[in-house]
Design a protein around this motif. Structure first.
Motif, PDB file in Angstrom:
ATOM      1  N   ASN A  56      13.232  12.717   5.069  1.00 21.50           N
ATOM      2  CA  ASN A  56      13.872  11.529   5.629  1.00 21.50           C
ATOM      3  C   ASN A  56      12.942  10.853   6.632  1.00 21.50           C
ATOM      4  OD1 ASN A  56      15.809   9.627   6.241  1.00 21.50           O
ATOM      5  ND2 ASN A  56      16.880  10.945   7.678  1.00 21.50           N
ATOM      6  N   GLY A  57      12.269  11.622   7.461  1.00 22.90           N
ATOM      7  CA  GLY A  57      11.325  11.064   8.434  1.00 22.90           C
ATOM      8  C   GLY A  57      10.150  10.374   7.760  1.00 22.90           C
ATOM      9  N   VAL A  58       9.643  10.990   6.684  1.00 18.67           N
ATOM     10  CA  VAL A  58       8.526  10.387   5.961  1.00 18.67           C
ATOM     11  C   VAL A  58       8.935   9.055   5.345  1.00 18.67           C
ATOM     12  CG1 VAL A  58       7.020  10.669   3.942  1.00 18.67           C
ATOM     13  CG2 VAL A  58       7.343  12.567   5.517  1.00 18.67           C
ATOM     14  N   MET A  59      10.098   9.022   4.703  1.00 17.73           N
ATOM     15  CA  MET A  59      10.559   7.782   4.086  1.00 17.73           C
ATOM     16  C   MET A  59      10.851   6.714   5.142  1.00 17.73           C
ATOM     17  SD  MET A  59      10.177   8.217   0.959  1.00 17.73           S
ATOM     18  CE  MET A  59      10.956   6.794   0.269  1.00 17.73           C
ATOM     19  N   ARG A  60      11.370   7.124   6.281  1.00 19.36           N
ATOM     20  CA  ARG A  60      11.623   6.173   7.378  1.00 19.36           C
ATOM     21  C   ARG A  60      10.309   5.538   7.840  1.00 19.36           C
ATOM     22  NH1 ARG A  60      11.526   6.145  12.902  1.00 19.36           N
ATOM     23  NH2 ARG A  60      13.118   4.912  13.932  1.00 19.36           N
ATOM     24  N   ASN A  61       9.275   6.359   7.998  1.00 18.90           N
ATOM     25  CA  ASN A  61       7.969   5.829   8.410  1.00 18.90           C
ATOM     26  C   ASN A  61       7.402   4.873   7.370  1.00 18.90           C
ATOM     27  OD1 ASN A  61       8.016   7.218  10.809  1.00 18.90           O
ATOM     28  ND2 ASN A  61       6.855   8.961  10.031  1.00 18.90           N
ATOM     29  N   LEU A  62       7.600   5.185   6.086  1.00 26.71           N
ATOM     30  CA  LEU A  62       7.130   4.275   5.046  1.00 26.71           C
ATOM     31  C   LEU A  62       7.866   2.934   5.101  1.00 26.71           C
ATOM     32  CD1 LEU A  62       6.687   6.681   2.012  1.00 26.71           C
ATOM     33  CD2 LEU A  62       4.898   5.400   3.187  1.00 26.71           C
ATOM     34  N   LEU A  63       9.163   2.979   5.337  1.00 26.78           N
ATOM     35  CA  LEU A  63       9.922   1.728   5.456  1.00 26.78           C
ATOM     36  C   LEU A  63       9.459   0.910   6.660  1.00 26.78           C
ATOM     37  CD1 LEU A  63      13.520   2.912   4.558  1.00 26.78           C
ATOM     38  CD2 LEU A  63      12.087   1.337   3.267  1.00 26.78           C
ATOM     39  N   ILE A  64       9.206   1.573   7.774  1.00 22.74           N
ATOM     40  CA  ILE A  64       8.705   0.868   8.960  1.00 22.74           C
ATOM     41  C   ILE A  64       7.353   0.240   8.655  1.00 22.74           C
ATOM     42  CG2 ILE A  64       7.827   1.216  11.295  1.00 22.74           C
ATOM     43  CD1 ILE A  64      10.084   3.275  11.679  1.00 22.74           C
ATOM     44  N   ASP A  65       6.469   0.971   7.949  1.00 22.93           N
ATOM     45  CA  ASP A  65       5.168   0.413   7.573  1.00 22.93           C
ATOM     46  C   ASP A  65       5.328  -0.818   6.692  1.00 22.93           C
ATOM     47  OD1 ASP A  65       3.839   2.324   9.008  1.00 22.93           O
ATOM     48  OD2 ASP A  65       3.321   3.583   7.273  1.00 22.93           O
ATOM     49  N   MET A  66       6.291  -0.760   5.751  1.00 25.36           N
ATOM     50  CA  MET A  66       6.520  -1.911   4.874  1.00 25.36           C
ATOM     51  C   MET A  66       6.953  -3.132   5.676  1.00 25.36           C
ATOM     52  SD  MET A  66       8.492  -0.353   1.603  1.00 25.36           S
ATOM     53  CE  MET A  66       7.797   0.946   0.608  1.00 25.36           C
ATOM     54  N   ILE A  67       7.856  -2.934   6.600  1.00 24.95           N
ATOM     55  CA  ILE A  67       8.357  -4.055   7.407  1.00 24.95           C
ATOM     56  C   ILE A  67       7.239  -4.622   8.276  1.00 24.95           C
ATOM     57  CG2 ILE A  67       9.917  -4.645   9.297  1.00 24.95           C
ATOM     58  CD1 ILE A  67      11.895  -2.632   8.034  1.00 24.95           C
ATOM     59  N   GLU A  68       6.466  -3.757   8.913  1.00 23.36           N
ATOM     60  CA  GLU A  68       5.367  -4.229   9.759  1.00 23.36           C
ATOM     61  C   GLU A  68       4.330  -4.967   8.934  1.00 23.36           C
ATOM     62  OE1 GLU A  68       3.937  -0.718  11.686  1.00 23.36           O
ATOM     63  OE2 GLU A  68       5.494  -0.777  13.232  1.00 23.36           O
ATOM     64  N   ASN A  69       4.073  -4.483   7.723  1.00 24.94           N
ATOM     65  CA  ASN A  69       3.088  -5.131   6.860  1.00 24.94           C
ATOM     66  C   ASN A  69       3.558  -6.529   6.461  1.00 24.94           C
ATOM     67  OD1 ASN A  69       0.690  -5.222   5.245  1.00 24.94           O
ATOM     68  ND2 ASN A  69       2.000  -4.902   3.457  1.00 24.94           N
ATOM     69  N   ILE A  93      -1.584  -7.725   0.943  1.00 23.83           N
ATOM     70  CA  ILE A  93      -1.349  -7.285  -0.436  1.00 23.83           C
ATOM     71  C   ILE A  93      -1.962  -5.906  -0.670  1.00 23.83           C
ATOM     72  CG2 ILE A  93      -1.919  -7.782  -2.848  1.00 23.83           C
ATOM     73  CD1 ILE A  93      -1.660 -10.780  -2.132  1.00 23.83           C
ATOM     74  N   GLY A  94      -3.163  -5.696  -0.149  1.00 32.54           N
ATOM     75  CA  GLY A  94      -3.799  -4.378  -0.288  1.00 32.54           C
ATOM     76  C   GLY A  94      -3.005  -3.287   0.424  1.00 32.54           C
ATOM     77  N   ARG A  95      -2.554  -3.593   1.609  1.00 35.80           N
ATOM     78  CA  ARG A  95      -1.755  -2.612   2.356  1.00 35.80           C
ATOM     79  C   ARG A  95      -0.415  -2.358   1.662  1.00 35.80           C
ATOM     80  NH1 ARG A  95      -1.221   1.864   4.583  1.00 35.80           N
ATOM     81  NH2 ARG A  95       0.335   1.989   6.200  1.00 35.80           N
ATOM     82  N   ARG A  96       0.175  -3.406   1.074  1.00 33.89           N
ATOM     83  CA  ARG A  96       1.432  -3.244   0.345  1.00 33.89           C
ATOM     84  C   ARG A  96       1.236  -2.271  -0.817  1.00 33.89           C
ATOM     85  NH1 ARG A  96       3.712  -8.538  -2.078  1.00 33.89           N
ATOM     86  NH2 ARG A  96       3.987  -9.037   0.121  1.00 33.89           N
ATOM     87  N   ARG A  97       0.120  -2.411  -1.536  1.00 27.34           N
ATOM     88  CA  ARG A  97      -0.165  -1.497  -2.648  1.00 27.34           C
ATOM     89  C   ARG A  97      -0.321  -0.064  -2.148  1.00 27.34           C
ATOM     90  NH1 ARG A  97      -4.419  -5.480  -5.497  1.00 27.34           N
ATOM     91  NH2 ARG A  97      -2.907  -6.827  -6.541  1.00 27.34           N
ATOM     92  N   ILE A  99       1.014   1.274   0.570  1.00 25.73           N
ATOM     93  CA  ILE A  99       2.325   1.784   1.014  1.00 25.73           C
ATOM     94  C   ILE A  99       3.187   2.144  -0.184  1.00 25.73           C
ATOM     95  CG2 ILE A  99       4.471   1.164   2.180  1.00 25.73           C
ATOM     96  CD1 ILE A  99       2.769  -0.552   4.099  1.00 25.73           C
ATOM     97  N   PHE A 100       3.202   1.283  -1.205  1.00 25.14           N
ATOM     98  CA  PHE A 100       3.990   1.594  -2.391  1.00 25.14           C
ATOM     99  C   PHE A 100       3.432   2.813  -3.120  1.00 25.14           C
ATOM    100  CE2 PHE A 100       5.624  -2.892  -2.260  1.00 25.14           C
ATOM    101  CZ  PHE A 100       6.923  -2.523  -1.997  1.00 25.14           C
ATOM    102  N   GLY A 101       2.114   2.965  -3.117  1.00 26.08           N
ATOM    103  CA  GLY A 101       1.509   4.161  -3.709  1.00 26.08           C
ATOM    104  C   GLY A 101       1.936   5.425  -2.967  1.00 26.08           C
TER     105      GLY A 101
END
Length: 134
Positions: A56-69, A93-97, A99-101
């Protein structure tokens, strides 16, 4: 006066004996708490809960990264040069890829965990057996 000396010795001895037993009691209580914590940490439901908290913590951090990006690129109404804005968009766009990866990798790890489904099913079966209302 002769009785005062043995009474004072008895009081002092009682104080030190009480301190000794209090320290011994604290040591035994700490040992019991450590044993209980060790047993709980190795149990199935507790281990599954800790793993789920970590995921849950890992996914939360990924969501925060997506929003900041997504919020990192200035809007079209700002006074930034078009070259700089194009560079910022390409970086986003590179960072989005990336994060999604990372998100796909994390999801694949959690789905292919060999003990995950078995632990959760056995945990729910144990709970259902103990409490028929579940």
């Amino acid at each position: 006066m002769l009785y005062l000396i043995p009474v004072m010795c008895a009081v002092v001895c009682t104080f030190f004996v009480a301190r000794y037993f209090a320290a011994k009691t604290r040591l035994v209580e700490k040992t019991i708490e450590d044993t209980i914590a060790r047993k709980l940490s190795s149990s199935g439901p507790s281990g599954a809960l800790n793993r789920l908290k970590e995921e849950n913590g890992v996914m939360r951090n990924l969501l925060i990264d997506m929003i900041e990006n997504e919020a990192s690129v200035p809007t079209a109404g700002s006074n930034t040069p078009s070259e700089e804005q194009a560079r910022a968009i390409n970086a986003r766009i590179g960072r989005r890829r990336e994060i999604f990866g990372e998100a796909i990798f994390v999801l694949q790890q959690t789905e292919t965990s060999p003990t995950r489904d078995h632990n959760l099913k056995s945990t729910f079966a144990e709970l259902a057996g103990k409490n028929p209302r579940i």
